[in-house]
Design a protein around this motif. Structure first.
Motif, mmCIF file in Angstrom:
data_model
loop_
_atom_site.group_PDB
_atom_site.id
_atom_site.type_symbol
_atom_site.label_atom_id
_atom_site.label_comp_id
_atom_site.label_asym_id
_atom_site.label_seq_id
_atom_site.Cartn_x
_atom_site.Cartn_y
_atom_site.Cartn_z
ATOM 1 N N THR A 263 -5.000 -53.949 -8.207
ATOM 2 C CA THR A 263 -4.004 -53.324 -7.339
ATOM 3 C C THR A 263 -4.331 -51.859 -7.104
ATOM 4 O OG1 THR A 263 -2.322 -54.897 -8.052
ATOM 5 C CG2 THR A 263 -1.535 -52.862 -7.051
ATOM 6 N N ASP B 299 6.100 -57.179 -7.646
ATOM 7 C CA ASP B 299 5.551 -56.364 -8.720
ATOM 8 C C ASP B 299 6.204 -54.979 -8.734
ATOM 9 O OD1 ASP B 299 3.540 -55.638 -10.638
ATOM 10 O OD2 ASP B 299 2.258 -57.144 -9.641
ATOM 11 N N ASP C 45 4.736 -52.370 -9.190
ATOM 12 C CA ASP C 45 3.768 -51.508 -8.494
ATOM 13 C C ASP C 45 4.233 -51.085 -7.105
ATOM 14 O OD1 ASP C 45 1.886 -51.735 -10.457
ATOM 15 O OD2 ASP C 45 0.743 -53.337 -9.501
ATOM 16 N N ASP D 70 -0.981 -58.837 -2.121
ATOM 17 C CA ASP D 70 -1.290 -58.798 -3.552
ATOM 18 C C ASP D 70 -0.885 -60.136 -4.162
ATOM 19 O OD1 ASP D 70 -2.108 -58.032 -6.030
ATOM 20 O OD2 ASP D 70 -1.134 -56.066 -5.963
#
Ligand SMILES: Nc1ncnc2c1ncn2[C@@H]1O[C@H](COP(=O)(O)OP(=O)(O)O)[C@@H](O)[C@H]1O
Ligand SMILES: [Mg+2]
Length: 261
Positions: free
Chosen positions: A41, A72, A74, A120
């Motif tokens: 990532t 996620d 993220d 992703d």
């Protein structure tokens, strides 16, 4: 039309800094692979941000779509932005990007800037769809994007733990060769290597031995033999995130162009 984004690991080991570039004109599609924590990532976000900032003017403004089927942490910072799709919205985001491709293909959209789709974990997107026909439809569309979109300035960038039948293998879906660049980070199993690299590349990997941990791995571009690479250390993740945030929020021309007063 190339953007330097990753370092040559052999040069790095000799104390030199040699950048390798993605060529958006000839090989725009990218597959990141590696186990959880291998740095996919982070590496993918770095490529996106560097593309937004460094791509030549004929590709600007870069139009990014980010899909995060796994929701996620993220990507929390992108919540609510246009062209950011997470969880259940993932299939809709994919369709919307594909429709954009069709508009350009049929000349309804005459712009020539670079549109990038980043997913992703593509397998998770497919897994979110329960209907078998719809699942196959997504895979067919991926295959079309990968095979037809090169000359139209479209780029598909995927990250996946395990290159599986969701991406390769199933009829109508992608083949390894359709990704201009394939990068495997961290130490991975033989099966993953087999899926991503040809015999010469795998031989090279075997000879080199264990490459080390996070952010280091193997890159094959334009069907070339796999070579050792290192993702540059991201010192300021917030700054990188902001480049992506600004792009998705519609501040398209990062370099101070016309998109924003
Ligand atoms: N090049 C890098 N520079 C700085 N931090 C990194 C880099 N690559 C990975 N990390 C950090 O390591 C952790 C794991 O990386 P991540 O990209 O999330 O791996 P993956 O997506 O493969 O699971 C994250 O906290 C990430 O911020
Ligand atoms: Mg990840």
């Amino acid at each position: 039309m190339s953007v330097p984004f990753i370092l040559d690991e052999c040069a790095h080991r000799r104390g030199l800094e040699k950048w390798l570039s993605i060529g958006y004109a000839t090989a725009p599609h990218f597959l990141w692979s590696g186990r959880t924590g291998s740095g996919k990532t982070a590496a993918a976000k770095l490529l996106l941000a560097r593309t937004i900032l460094l791509a030549p003017s004929e590709l600007q403004p870069i139009e990014l779509t980010v899909i995060d089927p796994k929701e996620d942490v993220d990507f929390n910072y992108l919540n609510g932005l246009p062209h950011f799709y997470r969880g259940d919205e993932a299939p809709q985001g994919f369709d919307s990007f594909f429709d954009g491709f069709l508009r350009r293909k049929t000349n309804e959209d005459l712009s020539r800037n670079l549109k990038i789709l980043f997913v992703d974990e593509f397998a998770s997107l497919v897994a979110l769809i329960s209907d078998k026909k719809e699942k196959e439809d997504v895979q067919r569309k991926l295959g079309l994007l990968l095979s037809l979109s090169r000359s139209r300035h479209f780029s598909v960038q995927l990250a996946t733990q395990q290159p599986s039948a969701q991406i390769f293998g199933a009829s109508g879906s992608a083949s390894r060769e359709q990704f201009g660049a394939v990068c495997l980070l961290g130490n991975a199993g033989a099966e993953t290597q087999q899926m991503l690299f040809d015999a010469d590349g795998r031989e090279q990997i075997k000879k080199f031995g264990s490459i080390g941990g996070r952010g280091v791995g193997w890159l094959s571009m334009n069907g070339g033999i796999a070579q050792p690479v290192r993702v540059p250390l991201i010192e300021d993740m917030e700054k990188l995130n902001k480049v992506i945030y600004d792009n998705l929020s519609g501040n398209l021309d990062e370099r101070g162009g016309v998109a924003k007063p």
